[in-house]
Design an enzyme around this catalytic site. Structure first.
Site, PDB file in Angstrom:
ATOM      1  N   ASP A   8      -4.362 -17.998  -3.454  1.00 42.10           N
ATOM      2  CA  ASP A   8      -5.437 -17.410  -2.417  1.00 42.10           C
ATOM      3  C   ASP A   8      -6.277 -16.279  -2.916  1.00 42.10           C
ATOM      4  O   ASP A   8      -6.044 -15.556  -3.821  1.00 42.10           O
ATOM      5  CB  ASP A   8      -4.938 -17.082  -1.224  1.00 42.10           C
ATOM      6  CG  ASP A   8      -3.742 -16.118  -1.073  1.00 42.10           C
ATOM      7  OD1 ASP A   8      -2.844 -16.165  -2.263  1.00 42.10           O
ATOM      8  OD2 ASP A   8      -3.160 -15.519  -0.111  1.00 42.10           O
ATOM      9  N   GLU A  36      -0.546 -15.977  -0.137  1.00 40.26           N
ATOM     10  CA  GLU A  36       0.467 -14.787  -0.775  1.00 40.26           C
ATOM     11  C   GLU A  36      -0.057 -13.607   0.047  1.00 40.26           C
ATOM     12  O   GLU A  36       0.682 -12.712   0.440  1.00 40.26           O
ATOM     13  CB  GLU A  36       0.486 -14.483  -2.295  1.00 40.26           C
ATOM     14  CG  GLU A  36       1.648 -13.712  -2.866  1.00 40.26           C
ATOM     15  CD  GLU A  36       1.310 -12.294  -2.518  1.00 40.26           C
ATOM     16  OE1 GLU A  36       2.206 -11.469  -2.308  1.00 40.26           O
ATOM     17  OE2 GLU A  36       0.199 -11.925  -2.815  1.00 40.26           O
ATOM     18  N   GLU A  37      -1.465 -13.348   0.072  1.00 43.32           N
ATOM     19  CA  GLU A  37      -1.977 -12.076   0.513  1.00 43.32           C
ATOM     20  C   GLU A  37      -1.647 -11.418   2.032  1.00 43.32           C
ATOM     21  O   GLU A  37      -1.636 -10.514   2.339  1.00 43.32           O
ATOM     22  CB  GLU A  37      -3.735 -12.241   0.470  1.00 43.32           C
ATOM     23  CG  GLU A  37      -4.035 -12.088  -1.007  1.00 43.32           C
ATOM     24  CD  GLU A  37      -3.822 -10.990  -1.936  1.00 43.32           C
ATOM     25  OE1 GLU A  37      -3.331  -9.869  -1.373  1.00 43.32           O
ATOM     26  OE2 GLU A  37      -4.126 -10.822  -3.000  1.00 43.32           O
ATOM     27  N   ARG A  62      10.355  -5.755 -16.137  1.00 46.94           N
ATOM     28  CA  ARG A  62      11.184  -5.009 -15.760  1.00 46.94           C
ATOM     29  C   ARG A  62      12.674  -5.535 -15.276  1.00 46.94           C
ATOM     30  O   ARG A  62      12.703  -6.754 -14.409  1.00 46.94           O
ATOM     31  CB  ARG A  62      10.481  -4.462 -14.375  1.00 46.94           C
ATOM     32  CG  ARG A  62      11.253  -3.141 -14.007  1.00 46.94           C
ATOM     33  CD  ARG A  62      10.395  -2.028 -13.109  1.00 46.94           C
ATOM     34  NE  ARG A  62      10.698  -0.849 -13.332  1.00 46.94           N
ATOM     35  CZ  ARG A  62      11.958  -0.345 -12.612  1.00 46.94           C
ATOM     36  NH1 ARG A  62      12.613  -1.037 -11.882  1.00 46.94           N
ATOM     37  NH2 ARG A  62      12.241   0.910 -12.763  1.00 46.94           N
TER      38      ARG A  62
HETATM   39 ZN   LIG Z   1      -3.284  -9.085  -3.636  1.00 42.02          ZN
HETATM   40 ZN   LIG Z   2      -1.930 -10.725  -5.870  1.00 40.05          ZN
END
Ligand SMILES: [Zn+2]
Ligand SMILES: [Zn+2]
Length: 394
Positions: free
Chosen positions: A81, A139-140, A177
């Site tokens: 997205d 996702e945002e 990480r």
């Molecule tokens: Zn973002």
């Molecule tokens: Zn992102």
């Protein structure tokens, strides 16, 4: 295998650049990734990958079968997205949709995911196990992963890899990480109910604005005195509303904010901790309160073994110079963490920054740009890591 992956990816590179530029100029907002999903499904099908559309609302799943030597299933998560931002770059392939921009690099993620699928589908006979590509929407707004999970995205999955572009690292570099990568992020809303009255006679009212200010101050002080400073908590009240006029004592205040933390134990205890503090401030003054604490996403905890696979992938593919073991986690959040409740995983940072003589804008900036050579690094890293995962335990 590494040299084959590198050769195939390099031969695909011009096509990958076209794909990325097409996606960049046709961004879609969270939950509305219709064209992107159709495009992804087309490319996956053209590689002979079995595709499920309308998965997790506007997501796409691709299943690639290896040669069956390894029975484990590896998932690769990609987000698709864009953001409600007006693009202000002067790229010839800038967004053709006013007010929508790929300013978080999810166009790059989608391209890297498609590139990885193209490369591995050509090598499927030598790939020991199966791979499931999860192209997720939204996702945002931290919802896409839960939509995908509700439709069974992690069913039978043994491990998962993900990536995010990282402008602080120059292109060709990869950051990994061990352990905590991103923070848990929750939403909070606190409502204070006092009693209105004349501004001149506070003793005959319950001043919700004054109590709200005490709540905010006490929460911030309590973080420093009651939370382990090695397990950070950030509480930001970003919005506050209350009051009617300068000479009327306010009866109600509503405030809302975001709560970030890194350690899972800290995260688990936050709602109770906040409730105790708010109660201790409100009760002596007879104010009532309501707290709406909404958990959004936990922290991303990268699995040690899988991160080791990413590390050895990068050392072999790129040499030590281009591998960065990141010293600090981020207090940003990622809904990749929701998949980790179903299987161990690891997410890496893909360097997309330009050399220092060119400006590097941060994620979510209207002038955000990436060095496209990073796409090559992303595909080779992901494809080789997937192969190594299946090799690893055989
Ligand atoms: Zn973002
Ligand atoms: Zn992102």
């Amino acid at each position: 295998m590494l040299s084959e992956i590198k050769d195939i990816t390099e031969s695909l590179f011009p096509r990958l650049i076209k794909i990325r530029r097409h996606l960049h100029s046709h961004p879609e907002l969270s939950g509305q990734e219709y064209q992107t999903a159709a495009y992804v499904a087309d490319v996956l099908s053209s590689c002979g990958i079995q595709v499920q559309e309308n998965f997790g609302k506007t997501g796409v799943v691709g299943n690639l079968n290896g040669n069956g030597t390894d029975t484990r299933l590896l998932a690769i998560r990609i987000d698709m997205d864009a953001l409600p931002i007006d693009e202000l770059t002067d790229l010839e392939f800038a967004s053709c949709k006013p007010g929508i921009m790929h300013a978080c690099g999810h166009d790059v993620h989608t391209t890297v995911g498609l590139g990885t699928a193209m490369v591995l589908s050509q090598l499927a006979e030598r790939l020991p196990g199966n791979i499931r590509f999860l192209f997720q929407p939204a996702e945002e707004i931290a919802q896409g992963a839960s939509w995908m999970l509700r439709d069974g995205a992690m069913h039978n999955v043994n491990a998962i890899f993900g990536l995010h572009v990282f402008p602080s690292l120059q292109a060709r570099s990869v950051g990994i990480r061990y352990g905590t990568l991103t923070a848990a992020a929750d939403d909070i809303e606190i409502f204070i109910q006092g009693e209105s009255g004349h501004g001149a006679r506070p003793h005959k009212a319950i001043d919700a604005i004054w109590i709200a200010s005490q709540v905010i101050t006490t929460l911030q002080q309590a973080i420093s005195r009651t939370q382990n400073p090695l397990h950070p908590v950030v509480l930001t009240i970003g919005q506050i509303n209350g009051g009617h006029a300068p000479n009327i004592i306010a009866d109600q205040v509503r405030m809302s904010g975001t709560v970030r933390s890194l350690h899972p134990d800290t995260h688990a205890n936050l709602p109770q901790w906040i409730e105790e503090i708010v109660a201790n401030v409100c009760n002596p003054y007879r104010a009532k309160y309501e707290i709406d604490y909404r958990r959004r996403v936990p922290s991303v905890q990268n699995n040690i073994e899988l991160t080791r696979i990413l590390e050895s992938t990068c050392r072999e593919a790129w040499g030590n110079e281009y591998l960065h073991i990141l010293s600090e986690p981020s207090l940003g959040a990622e809904d990749f963490s929701l998949y980790l409740e179903h299987a161990p995983g690891s997410m890496f940072r893909l360097g997309v920054g330009f050399p220092p003589d060119k400006p590097n804008y941060p994620l979510h900036h209207s002038q955000f740009e990436i060095d496209e050579s990073a796409i090559l690094t992303g595909v080779i890293t992901l494809a080789y890591a997937a192969y190594k995962y299946h090799q690893y335990f055989i």
